[in-house]
Design a protein around this motif. Structure first.
Motif, PDB file in Angstrom:
ATOM      1  N   PHE A  52       0.832  -1.205   0.000  1.00  0.00           N
ATOM      2  CA  PHE A  52       0.000   0.000   0.000  1.00  0.00           C
ATOM      3  C   PHE A  52       0.870   1.260   0.000  1.00  0.00           C
ATOM      4  CE2 PHE A  52      -4.102  -1.711   2.243  1.00  0.00           C
ATOM      5  CZ  PHE A  52      -4.538  -2.221   1.034  1.00  0.00           C
ATOM      6  N   ALA A  53       1.870   1.281   0.858  1.00  0.00           N
ATOM      7  CA  ALA A  53       2.655   2.496   1.085  1.00  0.00           C
ATOM      8  C   ALA A  53       3.723   2.727   0.027  1.00  0.00           C
ATOM      9  CB  ALA A  53       3.310   2.437   2.474  1.00  0.00           C
ATOM     10  N   THR A  54       4.259   1.632  -0.560  1.00  0.00           N
ATOM     11  CA  THR A  54       5.436   1.788  -1.428  1.00  0.00           C
ATOM     12  C   THR A  54       5.308   1.165  -2.815  1.00  0.00           C
ATOM     13  OG1 THR A  54       6.485  -0.284  -0.714  1.00  0.00           O
ATOM     14  CG2 THR A  54       6.863   1.676   0.667  1.00  0.00           C
ATOM     15  N   GLN A  55       4.306   0.318  -3.024  1.00  0.00           N
ATOM     16  CA  GLN A  55       4.158  -0.458  -4.257  1.00  0.00           C
ATOM     17  C   GLN A  55       5.362  -1.357  -4.504  1.00  0.00           C
ATOM     18  OE1 GLN A  55       1.143  -0.284  -5.365  1.00  0.00           O
ATOM     19  NE2 GLN A  55       1.421  -1.904  -6.877  1.00  0.00           N
ATOM     20  N   THR A  56       6.031  -1.737  -3.420  1.00  0.00           N
ATOM     21  CA  THR A  56       7.178  -2.634  -3.484  1.00  0.00           C
ATOM     22  C   THR A  56       7.076  -3.665  -2.360  1.00  0.00           C
ATOM     23  OG1 THR A  56       8.588  -1.334  -1.999  1.00  0.00           O
ATOM     24  CG2 THR A  56       8.637  -0.765  -4.347  1.00  0.00           C
ATOM     25  N   LEU A  57       7.957  -4.675  -2.443  1.00  0.00           N
ATOM     26  CA  LEU A  57       7.978  -5.702  -1.412  1.00  0.00           C
ATOM     27  C   LEU A  57       9.356  -6.354  -1.378  1.00  0.00           C
ATOM     28  CD1 LEU A  57       5.813  -6.768   0.550  1.00  0.00           C
ATOM     29  CD2 LEU A  57       5.355  -8.602  -1.088  1.00  0.00           C
ATOM     30  N   TRP A  58       9.872  -6.572  -0.190  1.00  0.00           N
ATOM     31  CA  TRP A  58      11.133  -7.294  -0.042  1.00  0.00           C
ATOM     32  C   TRP A  58      10.874  -8.788  -0.100  1.00  0.00           C
ATOM     33  CZ3 TRP A  58      15.794  -5.058  -0.171  1.00  0.00           C
ATOM     34  CH2 TRP A  58      15.888  -3.686   0.104  1.00  0.00           C
ATOM     35  N   GLN A  59      11.597  -9.479  -0.973  1.00  0.00           N
ATOM     36  CA  GLN A  59      11.462 -10.922  -1.121  1.00  0.00           C
ATOM     37  C   GLN A  59      12.818 -11.538  -1.427  1.00  0.00           C
ATOM     38  OE1 GLN A  59       8.210 -13.011  -1.289  1.00  0.00           O
ATOM     39  NE2 GLN A  59       8.005 -11.272   0.124  1.00  0.00           N
ATOM     40  N   THR A  60      13.014 -12.764  -0.979  1.00  0.00           N
ATOM     41  CA  THR A  60      14.209 -13.526  -1.341  1.00  0.00           C
ATOM     42  C   THR A  60      13.859 -14.482  -2.466  1.00  0.00           C
ATOM     43  OG1 THR A  60      15.063 -13.392   0.915  1.00  0.00           O
ATOM     44  CG2 THR A  60      15.987 -15.101  -0.514  1.00  0.00           C
ATOM     45  N   LYS A  61      14.629 -14.453  -3.508  1.00  0.00           N
ATOM     46  CA  LYS A  61      14.315 -15.262  -4.692  1.00  0.00           C
ATOM     47  C   LYS A  61      14.378 -16.752  -4.364  1.00  0.00           C
ATOM     48  CE  LYS A  61      15.627 -15.767  -9.553  1.00  0.00           C
ATOM     49  NZ  LYS A  61      16.638 -15.410 -10.578  1.00  0.00           N
ATOM     50  N   PRO A  62      13.344 -17.501  -4.720  1.00  0.00           N
ATOM     51  CA  PRO A  62      13.343 -18.942  -4.457  1.00  0.00           C
ATOM     52  C   PRO A  62      14.148 -19.702  -5.508  1.00  0.00           C
ATOM     53  CG  PRO A  62      11.336 -18.333  -5.590  1.00  0.00           C
ATOM     54  CD  PRO A  62      12.093 -17.048  -5.355  1.00  0.00           C
ATOM     55  N   LYS A  63      14.337 -20.987  -5.269  1.00  0.00           N
ATOM     56  CA  LYS A  63      14.975 -21.860  -6.252  1.00  0.00           C
ATOM     57  C   LYS A  63      13.953 -22.246  -7.323  1.00  0.00           C
ATOM     58  CE  LYS A  63      16.339 -24.601  -2.884  1.00  0.00           C
ATOM     59  NZ  LYS A  63      16.967 -25.713  -2.124  1.00  0.00           N
ATOM     60  N   ASN A  64      14.453 -22.756  -8.434  1.00  0.00           N
ATOM     61  CA  ASN A  64      13.597 -23.125  -9.563  1.00  0.00           C
ATOM     62  C   ASN A  64      13.266 -24.620  -9.540  1.00  0.00           C
ATOM     63  OD1 ASN A  64      13.037 -20.822 -11.449  1.00  0.00           O
ATOM     64  ND2 ASN A  64      15.258 -20.608 -11.310  1.00  0.00           N
ATOM     65  N   LEU A  65      11.997 -24.918  -9.666  1.00  0.00           N
ATOM     66  CA  LEU A  65      11.504 -26.301  -9.725  1.00  0.00           C
ATOM     67  C   LEU A  65      10.736 -26.504 -11.023  1.00  0.00           C
ATOM     68  CD1 LEU A  65      10.581 -29.105  -8.672  1.00  0.00           C
ATOM     69  CD2 LEU A  65       8.798 -27.907  -7.369  1.00  0.00           C
ATOM     70  N   LYS A  66      11.138 -27.499 -11.781  1.00  0.00           N
ATOM     71  CA  LYS A  66      10.441 -27.832 -13.020  1.00  0.00           C
ATOM     72  C   LYS A  66       9.570 -29.060 -12.787  1.00  0.00           C
ATOM     73  CE  LYS A  66      11.345 -29.098 -17.877  1.00  0.00           C
ATOM     74  NZ  LYS A  66      12.408 -29.371 -18.862  1.00  0.00           N
ATOM     75  N   ILE A  67       8.284 -28.937 -13.098  1.00  0.00           N
ATOM     76  CA  ILE A  67       7.360 -30.068 -13.017  1.00  0.00           C
ATOM     77  C   ILE A  67       6.884 -30.360 -14.427  1.00  0.00           C
ATOM     78  CG2 ILE A  67       5.246 -30.973 -11.985  1.00  0.00           C
ATOM     79  CD1 ILE A  67       5.603 -28.997  -9.703  1.00  0.00           C
ATOM     80  N   ASP A  68       7.468 -31.384 -15.014  1.00  0.00           N
ATOM     81  CA  ASP A  68       7.235 -31.723 -16.419  1.00  0.00           C
ATOM     82  C   ASP A  68       6.127 -32.774 -16.507  1.00  0.00           C
ATOM     83  OD1 ASP A  68       7.663 -31.615 -19.162  1.00  0.00           O
ATOM     84  OD2 ASP A  68       9.110 -33.257 -19.105  1.00  0.00           O
ATOM     85  N   ILE A  69       5.003 -32.385 -17.090  1.00  0.00           N
ATOM     86  CA  ILE A  69       3.830 -33.259 -17.128  1.00  0.00           C
ATOM     87  C   ILE A  69       3.531 -33.643 -18.574  1.00  0.00           C
ATOM     88  CG2 ILE A  69       1.393 -33.482 -16.502  1.00  0.00           C
ATOM     89  CD1 ILE A  69       1.888 -31.382 -14.346  1.00  0.00           C
ATOM     90  N   THR A  70       3.512 -34.938 -18.814  1.00  0.00           N
ATOM     91  CA  THR A  70       3.314 -35.447 -20.170  1.00  0.00           C
ATOM     92  C   THR A  70       2.191 -36.475 -20.186  1.00  0.00           C
ATOM     93  OG1 THR A  70       4.988 -37.155 -19.785  1.00  0.00           O
ATOM     94  CG2 THR A  70       5.726 -35.092 -20.796  1.00  0.00           C
ATOM     95  N   GLY A  71       1.748 -36.824 -21.402  1.00  0.00           N
ATOM     96  CA  GLY A  71       0.699 -37.818 -21.562  1.00  0.00           C
ATOM     97  C   GLY A  71      -0.671 -37.176 -21.718  1.00  0.00           C
ATOM     98  N   GLN A  72      -1.584 -37.915 -22.289  1.00  0.00           N
ATOM     99  CA  GLN A  72      -2.949 -37.433 -22.478  1.00  0.00           C
ATOM    100  C   GLN A  72      -3.806 -37.853 -21.294  1.00  0.00           C
ATOM    101  OE1 GLN A  72      -4.710 -38.438 -26.241  1.00  0.00           O
ATOM    102  NE2 GLN A  72      -6.768 -37.828 -25.618  1.00  0.00           N
ATOM    103  N   LEU A  73      -4.512 -36.902 -20.738  1.00  0.00           N
ATOM    104  CA  LEU A  73      -5.380 -37.203 -19.603  1.00  0.00           C
ATOM    105  C   LEU A  73      -6.475 -38.179 -20.024  1.00  0.00           C
ATOM    106  CD1 LEU A  73      -5.919 -33.750 -17.852  1.00  0.00           C
ATOM    107  CD2 LEU A  73      -4.868 -35.776 -16.838  1.00  0.00           C
ATOM    108  N   GLY A  82       5.372 -29.026 -20.021  1.00  0.00           N
ATOM    109  CA  GLY A  82       5.128 -30.296 -20.687  1.00  0.00           C
ATOM    110  C   GLY A  82       3.919 -30.243 -21.605  1.00  0.00           C
ATOM    111  N   GLU A  83       3.798 -31.245 -22.450  1.00  0.00           N
ATOM    112  CA  GLU A  83       2.730 -31.262 -23.451  1.00  0.00           C
ATOM    113  C   GLU A  83       1.339 -31.283 -22.826  1.00  0.00           C
ATOM    114  OE1 GLU A  83       3.098 -30.751 -26.668  1.00  0.00           O
ATOM    115  OE2 GLU A  83       5.212 -30.448 -26.144  1.00  0.00           O
ATOM    116  N   THR A  84       1.204 -31.923 -21.688  1.00  0.00           N
ATOM    117  CA  THR A  84      -0.107 -31.961 -21.026  1.00  0.00           C
ATOM    118  C   THR A  84      -0.548 -30.559 -20.636  1.00  0.00           C
ATOM    119  OG1 THR A  84       0.503 -34.115 -20.100  1.00  0.00           O
ATOM    120  CG2 THR A  84      -1.446 -33.053 -19.195  1.00  0.00           C
ATOM    121  N   ILE A  85       0.348 -29.790 -20.052  1.00  0.00           N
ATOM    122  CA  ILE A  85       0.024 -28.423 -19.635  1.00  0.00           C
ATOM    123  C   ILE A  85      -0.320 -27.563 -20.849  1.00  0.00           C
ATOM    124  CG2 ILE A  85       0.942 -26.331 -18.557  1.00  0.00           C
ATOM    125  CD1 ILE A  85       0.323 -28.611 -16.596  1.00  0.00           C
ATOM    126  N   LYS A  86       0.442 -27.726 -21.917  1.00  0.00           N
ATOM    127  CA  LYS A  86       0.202 -26.918 -23.122  1.00  0.00           C
ATOM    128  C   LYS A  86      -1.163 -27.192 -23.740  1.00  0.00           C
ATOM    129  CE  LYS A  86       5.129 -26.679 -24.308  1.00  0.00           C
ATOM    130  NZ  LYS A  86       6.187 -27.084 -25.271  1.00  0.00           N
TER     131      LYS A  86
END
Length: 456
Positions: free
Chosen positions: A152-173, A204-208
């Protein structure tokens, strides 16, 4: 080394600080509701401060809103929170999607529907399911009340960058299996903390192949895996969804940049999870957190610790039972996870021409007035009401016990919401998380059935 999608959006918004330590991020969009904003507004008043960017702050009313008679708010605390947000919005120049307005609804549905949610943005809200908006290629996360005041006061926020996680989802539901089943299965398999410290990117192709509404369902529940974030690469499906919406007048100026928002081929991920959904089954939770779930055909697991023992006692269930053994009393179709038009359409196909089981109280709560009007234009309200469902006004409703819609103590509820914690849907309520199709079939049969045999 290349950059991930998350890296690119994060780096663009860093105003100060080095990677590995807290960094000051610029916030593009601040969404607020009646529950977590009053103290933050009061903090501004006490310090005699103005709202830094009222034009980037948007409010809606959702958690406390009654869904039968929306203007008849009997709970004093709920009424106070609602009227306080209305006053704060007026005093600080914030646009509010007010009670009964055409755009009013659950905050995580209003953002996408109005076009406020866009690729490449940083989006925050005092609500844990803000990761929903990450389905658009935004960095979106929930914040606490003190952080709400900081934005509200600054339009900013202090945050620590997280690590990257890839969740690769394939196949037809498989037929009868949905996005909700994907995220429930991931949490069941990897636990409620596998995303802690990470920014998951679902790919992954499922997400797309999924619609934007299905993508939002998955990102919505990233918090249930311990992650603040959930993110997907924007593509033509994303752009088509955003185009033409009221707050997307910048579409033509922005789309070229949006098309650069992808993960480079040589980008590094700290962790990778792979899932083939070709043989995925409908999921049902049996316990008191989203990790406590099973495939429909599987028995409930043996007790492995005191948490399991407590969960079985609370739920009134035993190891070795199956989902079909649960005697249901309520069915809830709603919440920011599964109250979009596609969810109601899928459920209506199962409900049409059938009747709600006599032992079931079934309600449908569209997540927004936009969805409600679209559903009614298609006659979905008639289908549900003729079957014996209650057709309600939009709001958070039975997802959480902050409004009149609550499950009675000791009663089992098939719910399309995101949390099955003790007391989440009311004191002593027993919640089972499922897809809209599973919930609809349960309403007709009085218990869980294999929806794969119902959907054709």
């Amino acid at each position: 080394m290349g950059l991930t999608l998350f890296d690119k959006v994060w780096n663009k918004h860093v105003l100060h600080g080095n990677e590995g330590e807290p960094q000051l991020l610029y916030i593009d969009l601040h969404l607020i509701h009646e529950v977590t904003s009053p103290q933050a507004f009061e903090g501004l008043r006490i310090q005699n401060r103005k709202l830094r960017r009222p034009d980037l702050t948007f409010a809606t009313l959702d958690h406390n809103v009654p869904t039968i008679d929306i203007f008849n708010i009997k709970d004093e605390i709920a009424n106070k929170q609602i009227t306080t947000l209305q006053k704060n919005a007026k005093d600080f120049g914030v646009h509010i999607f007010d009670m009964g307005s055409d755009e009013q609804g659950i905050v995580h549905m209003v953002g996408p529907e109005t076009g406020l949610t866009q690729p490449g943005k940083t989006i925050v809200c005092g609500d844990s399911h803000t990761a929903t908006h990450g389905a658009f290629g935004a960095i979106a996360f929930g914040i606490g009340t003190s952080e709400v005041e900081h934005v509200f006061a600054t339009q900013t926020l202090w945050q620590t960058k997280p690590k990257n996680l890839k969740i690769d989802i394939t196949g037809q539901l498989p037929t009868g299996v949905y996005a909700k089943d994907i995220i429930l299965y991931l949490i069941n398999q990897y636990g409620v903390d596998f995303g802690t410290g990470y920014a998951p990117k679902f790919t992954g192709e499922t997400i797309k192949s999924l619609s934007m509404e299905a993508r939002m369902t998955i990102c919505n529940m990233a918090i249930e895996a311990g992650a603040k974030y959930g993110m997907m690469q924007p593509d033509e499906i994303t752009f088509e969804y955003v185009k033409g919406r009221p707050y997307a007048s910048n579409f033509n100026q922005s789309i070229d940049w949006w098309r650069t928002l992808y993960t480079d081929e040589d980008a590094y991920f700290d962790k990778v999870i792979e899932l083939d959904v070709s043989n995925l089954e409908p999921q049902v939770t049996w316990g008191t957190n989203p990790e406590m779930g099973v495939n429909f055909s599987s028995p409930f697991p043996e007790i492995k610790d005191s948490n399991d023992e407590r969960a079985y006692h609370y739920m009134g269930l035993k190891p070795g039972q199956k989902a079909e053994d649960i005697e249901l009393g309520y069915v809830f179709l709603g919440s920011c996870t599964n109250a979009r038009l596609s969810d109601l359409l899928e459920a209506s196909r199962i409900v049409k021409g059938n009747k709600v089981h006599p032992n079931i109280t079934a309600i449908v709560v569209p997540g927004s007035r936009t969805v409600k009007k679209e559903a009614e234009a298609l006659g979905l309200d008639v289908i549900f009401k003729e079957a014996g469902f209650e057709w309600r006004e939009p709001g958070c409703s039975m997802c959480l016990g902050m409004n009149p819609d609550q499950v009675p103590e000791g009663v089992h509820c098939a719910s399309t919401s995101n949390r099955n914690f003790e007391g989440r849907q009311g004191k002593g309520a027993r919640t089972h998380l499922v897809s809209p199709a599973m919930a609809a079939a349960a309403a007709i049969n009085g218990r869980f059935v294999d929806v794969r045999k119902v959907v054709v």
